[in-house]
Motif scaffolding. Structure first.
Motif, PDB file in Angstrom:
ATOM      1  N   SER A   1      41.705 160.556 -17.512  1.00 33.09           N
ATOM      2  CA  SER A   1      40.306 159.813 -16.950  1.00 33.09           C
ATOM      3  C   SER A   1      39.747 161.416 -15.654  1.00 33.09           C
ATOM      4  CB  SER A   1      40.160 158.843 -15.341  1.00 33.09           C
ATOM      5  OG  SER A   1      41.314 159.136 -14.349  1.00 33.09           O
ATOM      6  N   HIS A   2      38.734 161.372 -15.225  1.00 33.70           N
ATOM      7  CA  HIS A   2      37.595 162.693 -14.813  1.00 33.70           C
ATOM      8  C   HIS A   2      37.290 162.435 -13.730  1.00 33.70           C
ATOM      9  CE1 HIS A   2      36.544 162.804 -19.455  1.00 33.70           C
ATOM     10  NE2 HIS A   2      37.341 163.498 -19.404  1.00 33.70           N
ATOM     11  N   ASP A   3      37.124 163.308 -12.603  1.00 32.85           N
ATOM     12  CA  ASP A   3      36.456 163.123 -11.005  1.00 32.85           C
ATOM     13  C   ASP A   3      35.116 163.745 -12.242  1.00 32.85           C
ATOM     14  OD1 ASP A   3      36.754 166.170 -11.750  1.00 32.85           O
ATOM     15  OD2 ASP A   3      38.145 166.687  -9.996  1.00 32.85           O
ATOM     16  N   PHE A   4      34.623 163.728 -12.545  1.00 27.75           N
ATOM     17  CA  PHE A   4      33.032 164.146 -12.948  1.00 27.75           C
ATOM     18  C   PHE A   4      32.373 162.992 -14.363  1.00 27.75           C
ATOM     19  CE2 PHE A   4      36.637 167.143 -15.743  1.00 27.75           C
ATOM     20  CZ  PHE A   4      35.964 166.583 -16.661  1.00 27.75           C
ATOM     21  N   PRO A   5      31.585 163.004 -13.802  1.00 28.71           N
ATOM     22  CA  PRO A   5      30.707 162.080 -15.437  1.00 28.71           C
ATOM     23  C   PRO A   5      30.287 163.026 -16.704  1.00 28.71           C
ATOM     24  CG  PRO A   5      29.188 163.057 -13.878  1.00 28.71           C
ATOM     25  CD  PRO A   5      30.363 163.294 -13.118  1.00 28.71           C
ATOM     26  N   GLY A   6      30.246 162.178 -17.608  1.00 31.75           N
ATOM     27  CA  GLY A   6      29.764 163.237 -18.756  1.00 31.75           C
ATOM     28  C   GLY A   6      29.783 161.451 -19.883  1.00 31.75           C
ATOM     29  N   ILE A   7      28.955 162.274 -21.364  1.00 32.44           N
ATOM     30  CA  ILE A   7      28.588 161.236 -22.038  1.00 32.44           C
ATOM     31  C   ILE A   7      29.086 161.513 -23.263  1.00 32.44           C
ATOM     32  CG2 ILE A   7      26.557 160.330 -20.974  1.00 32.44           C
ATOM     33  CD1 ILE A   7      24.862 162.121 -22.900  1.00 32.44           C
ATOM     34  N   ALA A   8      29.727 160.487 -24.100  1.00 33.23           N
ATOM     35  CA  ALA A   8      29.508 160.990 -25.897  1.00 33.23           C
ATOM     36  C   ALA A   8      28.695 160.846 -27.066  1.00 33.23           C
ATOM     37  CB  ALA A   8      30.999 160.728 -25.780  1.00 33.23           C
ATOM     38  N   TYR A   9      27.505 160.708 -27.041  1.00 33.65           N
ATOM     39  CA  TYR A   9      26.791 160.585 -28.336  1.00 33.65           C
ATOM     40  C   TYR A   9      27.218 160.405 -29.520  1.00 33.65           C
ATOM     41  CZ  TYR A   9      22.520 160.130 -30.596  1.00 33.65           C
ATOM     42  OH  TYR A   9      21.620 159.713 -31.789  1.00 33.65           O
ATOM     43  N   PHE A  10      27.604 159.865 -30.645  1.00 30.86           N
ATOM     44  CA  PHE A  10      27.800 159.416 -32.055  1.00 30.86           C
ATOM     45  C   PHE A  10      26.486 159.420 -32.906  1.00 30.86           C
ATOM     46  CE2 PHE A  10      31.293 158.941 -29.969  1.00 30.86           C
ATOM     47  CZ  PHE A  10      32.183 159.655 -30.194  1.00 30.86           C
ATOM     48  N   GLY A  11      26.154 159.864 -33.735  1.00 34.61           N
ATOM     49  CA  GLY A  11      24.248 159.715 -34.348  1.00 34.61           C
ATOM     50  C   GLY A  11      24.972 159.057 -35.632  1.00 34.61           C
ATOM     51  N   THR A  12      26.002 158.901 -36.281  1.00 35.96           N
ATOM     52  CA  THR A  12      26.597 158.883 -37.026  1.00 35.96           C
ATOM     53  C   THR A  12      27.508 157.973 -36.908  1.00 35.96           C
ATOM     54  OG1 THR A  12      27.617 160.064 -38.183  1.00 35.96           O
ATOM     55  CG2 THR A  12      25.204 160.244 -38.794  1.00 35.96           C
ATOM     56  N   ALA A  13      27.937 156.459 -37.832  1.00 33.25           N
ATOM     57  CA  ALA A  13      29.768 155.928 -37.391  1.00 33.25           C
ATOM     58  C   ALA A  13      30.310 156.669 -38.525  1.00 33.25           C
ATOM     59  CB  ALA A  13      29.046 154.831 -38.496  1.00 33.25           C
ATOM     60  N   GLY A  14      31.246 155.631 -37.781  1.00 36.02           N
ATOM     61  CA  GLY A  14      32.720 156.666 -38.387  1.00 36.02           C
ATOM     62  C   GLY A  14      33.927 156.505 -36.802  1.00 36.02           C
ATOM     63  N   GLY A  15      35.075 156.395 -37.251  1.00 36.70           N
ATOM     64  CA  GLY A  15      36.276 156.994 -36.376  1.00 36.70           C
ATOM     65  C   GLY A  15      35.769 155.681 -35.207  1.00 36.70           C
ATOM     66  N   VAL A  16      37.111 155.949 -34.274  1.00 35.69           N
ATOM     67  CA  VAL A  16      37.474 154.934 -33.175  1.00 35.69           C
ATOM     68  C   VAL A  16      37.092 155.536 -32.122  1.00 35.69           C
ATOM     69  CG1 VAL A  16      38.957 153.292 -32.101  1.00 35.69           C
ATOM     70  CG2 VAL A  16      38.796 152.997 -34.517  1.00 35.69           C
ATOM     71  N   VAL A  17      37.312 154.501 -30.843  1.00 33.70           N
ATOM     72  CA  VAL A  17      37.284 155.605 -29.458  1.00 33.70           C
ATOM     73  C   VAL A  17      37.544 154.648 -28.749  1.00 33.70           C
ATOM     74  CG1 VAL A  17      35.556 155.556 -27.274  1.00 33.70           C
ATOM     75  CG2 VAL A  17      34.410 157.280 -29.343  1.00 33.70           C
ATOM     76  N   ARG A  18      38.979 155.004 -27.648  1.00 29.90           N
ATOM     77  CA  ARG A  18      39.576 153.852 -27.249  1.00 29.90           C
ATOM     78  C   ARG A  18      39.013 154.421 -25.500  1.00 29.90           C
ATOM     79  NH1 ARG A  18      43.645 152.303 -30.454  1.00 29.90           N
ATOM     80  NH2 ARG A  18      43.329 153.768 -32.497  1.00 29.90           N
ATOM     81  N   HIS A  19      38.764 153.635 -24.889  1.00 34.26           N
ATOM     82  CA  HIS A  19      38.514 153.416 -23.146  1.00 34.26           C
ATOM     83  C   HIS A  19      38.949 152.227 -22.744  1.00 34.26           C
ATOM     84  CE1 HIS A  19      34.217 150.143 -23.844  1.00 34.26           C
ATOM     85  NE2 HIS A  19      34.758 151.036 -24.836  1.00 34.26           N
TER      86      HIS A  19
END
Length: 306
Positions: free
Chosen positions: A46-64
């Motif tokens: 985890s982080h002690d700061f914020p952020g965003i992850a944006y994907f314009g196209t499909a593909g892959g896996v995000v684990r959270h």
């Protein structure tokens, strides 16, 4: 971007802190995808700061949290401080094309009233207060807006890379517009929680949204969602890192800031409109959270609507 990994305690995931060097802008834009700036290979953290992850196209896996989600076109993951991102493999983002933007509240401008405070108190950072073990909040950028999101983040990245005259102002402007977009999409907190498989939290936020303007206690929220106060307290704290009362106060302060900015109502009247009948208690609560009195905050932030 240099981060410092804190020591682990037991089986807790690693936590990373970012302390920008003197003169360094506290903003970074990273390409996400196989073979990009970040390819997904990482321990649970985890982080002690914020952020965003944006994907314009499909593909892959995000684990959270404890979930793995296939990336769809337009996916926007809102990563709050404390959100646990799962242990990933190097091929998780194979086929994915996206961007990660991480920052601290100071990136919005040290001269802007309130940005020296904790990220939780800034209106544009309100979508980032959900942090906890459940992982990042998943939103969806509408198809017509996706090219604009990509070009905005690319422009931000370009400014950070080349540092032309005025780049600091340009970076702050691009980041602010990105956060406005996040804030608008995350306006329906209850709907987002239901979408992200958190029905109890959705019910709690629904009660708070409907009743924050009247006297409202933990016991009343617990009764409304048919759960004991003790169980509700532990569940909400575990899921979000905050108590029910803190969420009630947060919602009241969001509305209080709006009324201070766009009306000339006396401070005591604003307190009553957000469910705090004692004017002195309202002023003390506001001051504790914002580092200044309601009157002083209004002086810096009041909008002339005439």
């Amino acid at each position: 971007m240099r981060t410092q990994r804190t020591a682990l305690q037991g089986d807790e995931p690693a936590r990373y802190a970012w302390r920008p060097a003197p003169g360094e802008m506290p903003v970074v834009a990273l390409r996400l995808g196989h073979g990009a700036d970040f390819d997904g290979a990482h321990e649970a953290h985890s982080h002690d700061f914020p952020g965003i992850a944006y994907f314009g196209t499909a593909g892959g896996v995000v684990r959270h949290g404890r979930r793995a989600r296939e990336v769809e076109a337009g996916d926007l993951f809102v990563i709050a401080p404390g959100d646990v991102m799962g242990r990933t493999r190097s091929d998780d983002l194979l086929g994915a094309h996206g961007w990660g933007v991480f920052f601290t509240a100071d990136a919005l401008g040290r001269d802007t009233p309130g940005t020296h405070l904790a990220w939780r108190t800034h209106p544009l950072l309100f979508p980032f207060v959900h942090g906890g073990a459940t992982g990042a909040l998943r939103l969806k950028v509408p198809p017509k807006q996706r090219p604009g999101w990509t070009s905005r983040i690319e422009a931000l990245h370009d400014e950070l890379q080349h540092r032309r005259d005025g780049y600091r102002e340009a970076v702050s402007a691009h980041l602010t517009l990105l956060l406005v977009g996040v804030s608008r999409m995350a306006a329906d907190v209850v709907g987002d929680l239901r979408e992200n498989a958190e029905p109890l939290l959705a019910e709690v936020f629904d009660v708070i949204e409907r009743r924050y303007a009247e006297p409202l206690s933990l016991r009343e929220v617990a009764a409304a969602v048919s759960i004991s106060p003790g169980h509700l307290t532990s569940t909400v704290r575990r899921r979000t890192g905050r108590t029910v009362q803190e969420w009630i106060t947060e919602r009241r302060m969001v509305q209080a800031r709006r009324l201070l900015a766009v009306t000339d109502l006396p401070v005591g009247d604003i307190g009553r409109r957000v469910g705090i009948t004692d004017a002195g208690y309202f002023a003390r609560t506001f001051g504790k959270l914002h580092g200044m009195s309601p009157t002083r905050w209004r002086r810096f932030n009041h909008l002339n609507t005439r």
